[in-house]
Design a protein around this motif. Structure first.
Motif, short mmCIF file in Angstrom:
data_model
loop_
_atom_site.label_atom_id
_atom_site.label_comp_id
_atom_site.label_asym_id
_atom_site.label_seq_id
_atom_site.Cartn_x
_atom_site.Cartn_y
_atom_site.Cartn_z
N VAL A 56 0.92 -1.23 -0.14
CA VAL A 56 0.01 -0.07 0.13
C VAL A 56 0.83 1.42 -0.11
O VAL A 56 1.90 1.42 0.66
N SER A 57 0.55 2.35 -0.81
CA SER A 57 1.21 3.52 -0.74
C SER A 57 0.95 4.43 0.57
O SER A 57 -0.01 4.73 0.72
N LEU A 58 2.12 4.34 1.07
CA LEU A 58 2.19 4.91 2.60
C LEU A 58 1.61 6.40 2.50
O LEU A 58 0.81 6.98 3.51
N LYS A 59 2.12 7.20 1.59
CA LYS A 59 1.94 8.41 1.73
C LYS A 59 0.45 8.60 1.59
O LYS A 59 -0.25 9.81 1.93
N ARG A 60 -0.12 8.11 0.47
CA ARG A 60 -1.44 8.20 0.16
C ARG A 60 -2.24 7.88 1.51
O ARG A 60 -3.22 8.88 1.90
N LYS A 61 -2.21 6.92 2.07
CA LYS A 61 -2.94 6.39 3.39
C LYS A 61 -2.76 7.44 4.59
O LYS A 61 -3.52 7.88 5.23
N GLN A 62 -1.40 7.79 4.49
CA GLN A 62 -1.10 8.88 5.76
C GLN A 62 -1.68 10.15 5.66
O GLN A 62 -2.38 10.63 6.55
N ALA A 63 -1.86 10.74 4.35
CA ALA A 63 -2.63 11.93 3.90
C ALA A 63 -3.98 11.74 4.33
O ALA A 63 -4.56 12.84 5.08
N GLU A 64 -4.70 10.69 3.90
CA GLU A 64 -6.13 10.46 4.18
C GLU A 64 -6.35 10.57 5.70
O GLU A 64 -7.24 10.91 6.12
N VAL A 65 -5.33 9.77 6.43
CA VAL A 65 -5.68 9.53 7.82
C VAL A 65 -5.51 11.08 8.62
O VAL A 65 -6.19 11.35 9.56
N VAL A 66 -4.37 11.78 8.21
CA VAL A 66 -4.08 13.18 9.17
C VAL A 66 -5.39 13.90 8.77
O VAL A 66 -5.67 14.57 9.53
N ALA A 67 -5.88 13.78 7.27
CA ALA A 67 -6.84 14.96 7.12
C ALA A 67 -8.39 14.39 7.86
O ALA A 67 -8.91 15.29 8.58
N ALA A 68 -8.43 13.22 8.13
CA ALA A 68 -9.56 12.78 8.95
C ALA A 68 -9.39 12.89 10.44
O ALA A 68 -10.42 13.50 10.97
N ASN A 124 -18.88 10.31 15.25
CA ASN A 124 -17.70 9.78 15.33
C ASN A 124 -17.35 9.40 13.84
O ASN A 124 -16.46 8.67 13.73
N SER A 125 -17.84 9.85 12.91
CA SER A 125 -17.69 9.65 11.35
C SER A 125 -16.19 10.06 10.89
O SER A 125 -15.58 9.30 10.16
N TYR A 126 -15.53 11.19 11.45
CA TYR A 126 -14.47 11.32 11.04
C TYR A 126 -13.26 10.22 11.63
O TYR A 126 -12.46 10.02 10.88
N GLU A 127 -13.76 9.93 12.78
CA GLU A 127 -12.55 8.77 13.40
C GLU A 127 -12.53 7.44 12.79
O GLU A 127 -11.69 7.08 12.49
N ARG A 128 -14.02 7.15 12.34
CA ARG A 128 -14.10 6.00 11.62
C ARG A 128 -13.41 6.23 9.95
O ARG A 128 -12.69 5.22 9.68
N GLN A 129 -13.78 7.41 9.68
CA GLN A 129 -12.94 7.63 8.20
C GLN A 129 -11.31 7.26 8.56
O GLN A 129 -10.74 6.80 7.24
N ALA A 130 -10.96 7.81 9.27
CA ALA A 130 -9.28 7.73 9.53
C ALA A 130 -9.15 6.33 9.59
O ALA A 130 -7.93 5.70 8.92
N LEU A 131 -9.73 5.58 10.11
CA LEU A 131 -9.35 3.89 10.26
C LEU A 131 -9.90 3.25 9.17
O LEU A 131 -9.21 2.14 8.44
N GLU A 132 -11.00 3.85 8.48
CA GLU A 132 -11.60 3.00 7.18
C GLU A 132 -10.54 3.21 5.92
O GLU A 132 -10.37 2.54 4.96
N ALA A 133 -9.60 4.49 6.27
CA ALA A 133 -8.76 4.75 5.04
C ALA A 133 -7.75 3.42 5.04
O ALA A 133 -6.94 3.38 4.08
N LEU A 134 -7.46 2.97 6.42
CA LEU A 134 -6.32 1.90 6.24
C LEU A 134 -7.12 0.38 5.90
O LEU A 134 -6.24 -0.45 6.04
#
Length: 230
Positions: A56-68, A124-134
């Motif tokens: 998995v592309s780490l930068k893409r995932k990390q950016a999504e999680v940081v935003a969420a 808690n939608s943003y918190e779920r989005q952070a984990l769903e990104a992974l």
């Protein structure tokens, strides 16, 4: 959004992950480009070829999680919240994500299902989005009874619960106590309105990993729980 704007945006996010940009830019990105950011990331490829397999592309995932996680911190009903405090949380999120979001963590997350018990799941939608990104999958329950029914039918890798659900002001403990008394040792995290030391100690005494009201801490706790041997 123009292509050159997207390129500039992605460059800004990349710099954010290296903690090299000033805090105000974080808020600007989240507020001004929130929807475009989600659409942009969803259009990117998720896999990159490395050696004999895919990673998995780490930068893409990390950016999504940081935003969420940053959006989660900004959305909390904190009376003394300021742009500076929200920006600080975003910077902390960038540090946390850079440390814990590894290829191994992502591989484990993609195989995991978490039960989230809360009578107001939209909060808690943003918190779920952070984990769903992974790749984490969620099953939602709005009551203790509903949670117990779902647990009886399906195995979960972790359980997140709020504390008070009418008419039980300590519904989180009620669910935890019932699970532990039945021998169910599923990792349990309380995500409620407190992270006071006495509440953390009490939750651990009852058999939980801990309790928190901080999105970054919750994210770390969940990944730590998912990393435990089954």
């Amino acid at each position: 959004m123009r292509i050159d704007d997207i390129v500039k945006l992605f460059d800004a996010i990349t710099k954010l992950l290296n903690v090299l940009i000033w805090p105000g830019v974080i808020l600007f990105i989240l507020i001004r480009f929130g929807q475009d950011l989600r659409e942009f990331f969803s259009s990117l490829g998720e896999l990159s070829l490395k050696g004999a397999g895919f990673e998995v592309s780490l930068k893409r995932k990390q950016a999504e999680v940081v935003a969420a996680l940053s959006a989660a911190a900004a959305s909390k009903p904190d009376g003394d919240k300021t742009p500076e405090s929200v920006a600080k949380e975003a910077m902390i999120a960038a540090d946390v994500v850079a440390e814990v979001v590894t290829p191994r963590a992502i591989r484990r997350a993609r195989r995991s299902t978490v039960l989230w018990v809360d009578d107001n799941p939209h909060k808690n939608s943003y918190e779920r989005q952070a984990l769903e990104a992974l790749g984490v999958s969620f099953v939602l329950a709005k009551s203790t009874d509903e949670a117990l029914k779902k647990i009886s039918k399906q195995r979960f890798d972790a359980i997140i619960s709020d504390m008070g659900r009418p008419p039980d002001s300590q519904a989180g403990y009620t669910l935890l106590d019932q699970l532990r008394s039945s021998g169910d040792q599923t990792p349990f995290i309380i995500y409620a309105g407190s992270r006071d030391p006495e509440h953390v100690a009490e939750s651990r005494r009852r058999g939980a990993i801990g309790c928190t009201n901080n999105p970054n801490e919750l994210f770390e706790m969940v990944l730590s729980a998912l990393a435990r041997p089954a």
